[in-house]
Design a protein around this motif. Structure first.
Motif, short mmCIF file in Angstrom:
data_model
loop_
_atom_site.label_atom_id
_atom_site.label_comp_id
_atom_site.label_asym_id
_atom_site.label_seq_id
_atom_site.Cartn_x
_atom_site.Cartn_y
_atom_site.Cartn_z
N ARG A 161 -0.48 5.58 -0.44
CA ARG A 161 0.32 6.72 0.03
C ARG A 161 1.75 6.67 -0.52
NH1 ARG A 161 -0.19 3.06 4.02
NH2 ARG A 161 1.70 2.22 4.91
N ASP A 197 0.80 -1.22 0.00
CA ASP A 197 0.00 0.00 0.00
C ASP A 197 0.84 1.28 0.00
OD1 ASP A 197 1.02 -0.33 2.54
OD2 ASP A 197 -0.85 0.11 3.58
N GLU A 198 2.16 1.17 -0.26
CA GLU A 198 3.02 2.34 -0.12
C GLU A 198 4.12 2.37 -1.17
OE1 GLU A 198 4.39 3.75 3.92
OE2 GLU A 198 6.29 3.00 3.10
N GLU A 218 4.44 11.56 4.92
CA GLU A 218 3.52 10.73 4.13
C GLU A 218 2.54 11.62 3.40
OE1 GLU A 218 1.39 7.75 6.28
OE2 GLU A 218 3.15 6.47 6.46
N ALA A 240 5.59 7.72 0.90
CA ALA A 240 6.34 8.01 2.11
C ALA A 240 7.77 8.42 1.74
CB ALA A 240 6.38 6.79 3.02
N GLU A 283 7.72 4.35 -1.71
CA GLU A 283 8.73 5.17 -1.04
C GLU A 283 9.39 6.07 -2.06
OE1 GLU A 283 12.88 4.95 1.49
OE2 GLU A 283 11.70 3.12 1.25
N ASP A 287 -1.14 11.03 1.47
CA ASP A 287 -2.23 10.11 1.10
C ASP A 287 -2.62 10.36 -0.35
OD1 ASP A 287 -2.40 8.93 3.64
OD2 ASP A 287 -3.70 10.54 4.36
#
Length: 164
Positions: A119, A82-83, A161, A121, A85, A163
Motif C-alpha cells: 500500500r 509493506d508500505e 491509504e 499511505a 509513504e 492498496d
C-alpha cells in the motif's frame, strides 16, 4: 499539453520550490495564515532539504515536466516493509485538472510496486479540499483523523491509504 515524468535532479530544486509555493498558496491560502504557509515553505522546501531528498537513495523523487518546465513533483519513501509513504505530490495550480497529478501518482505507484509493498499511505490536511478530492478520486481510502504539525502549529488531517 503533455508532461514527462522523470526522476528529479539537483537542477530541479528551484522549480520544485516554485511549484511548492504556488501550490501551497492555492490549496491553503484561505485556510492557513500566510505566516504559517511561509514557515512551512521555509521549513519543508529549503533548497538543501530538497536537494538532500533528490539525492537520497531511499527516496523516490519525481518531477512532471512540460515545455513550460517543471509543473509538478512527488516524493515517496518506503517507511515500513509493506508500505510506501507519499511525502509530497504537488502540481502547479495552473495545471490542476490536466492529469499531471495522476501521472505523478502513477509513477509513484509503479515505484512502490517495484519495492514490493502492499500500500501507499499519506496524510492530507482536513481543510485541503483539493487534496482530499484528488486522493479520493484516485482510489485512496480515508482513514483515521489525526493531527499534523505545520510550522509549529497543530492542524487536523486525515490519513489515506491506497492498496496496491
Amino acid at each position: 499539453m503533455s508532461v514527462e515524468i522523470r526522476e528529479a535532479t539537483a537542477d530541479d530544486v528551484a522549480a520544485i520550490r516554485d511549484v511548492a509555493r504556488d501550490s501551497w498558496y492555492a490549496a491553503y491560502g484561505g485556510v492557513l495564515d500566510p505566516s504559517t504557509v511561509e514557515g512551512a515553505l521555509g521549513e519543508y522546501y529549503a533548497p538543501d532539504l530538497i536537494e538532500a531528498g533528490v539525492d537520497h537513495d531511499d527516496i523516490a523523487f519525481f518531477v512532471a515536466e512540460s515545455e513550460d518546465g517543471v509543473v509538478g513533483f512527488a516524493s515517496a519513501e518506503q517507511t515500513w516493509a509493506d508500505e510506501v509513504e507519499l511525502h509530497t505530490i504537488y502540481v502547479h495550480p495552473d495545471r490542476w485538472g490536466e492529469g499531471v497529478g495522476a501521472a505523478l501518482l502513477d509513477r509513484v505507484q509503479r515505484w512502490a510496486t517495484e519495492q514490493g509493498v502492499d500500500r501507499i499511505a499519506c496524510s492530507v490536511l482536513a481543510d485541503n479540499a483539493i487534496g482530499i478530492g484528488f486522493f479520493e478520486a484516485s482510489g485512496f481510502r480515508r482513514g483515521a483523523a489525526a493531527k499534523g504539525e505545520i510550522a509549529g502549529e497543530l492542524h487536523d488531517e486525515y490519513e489515506f491509504e491506497l492498496d496496491l
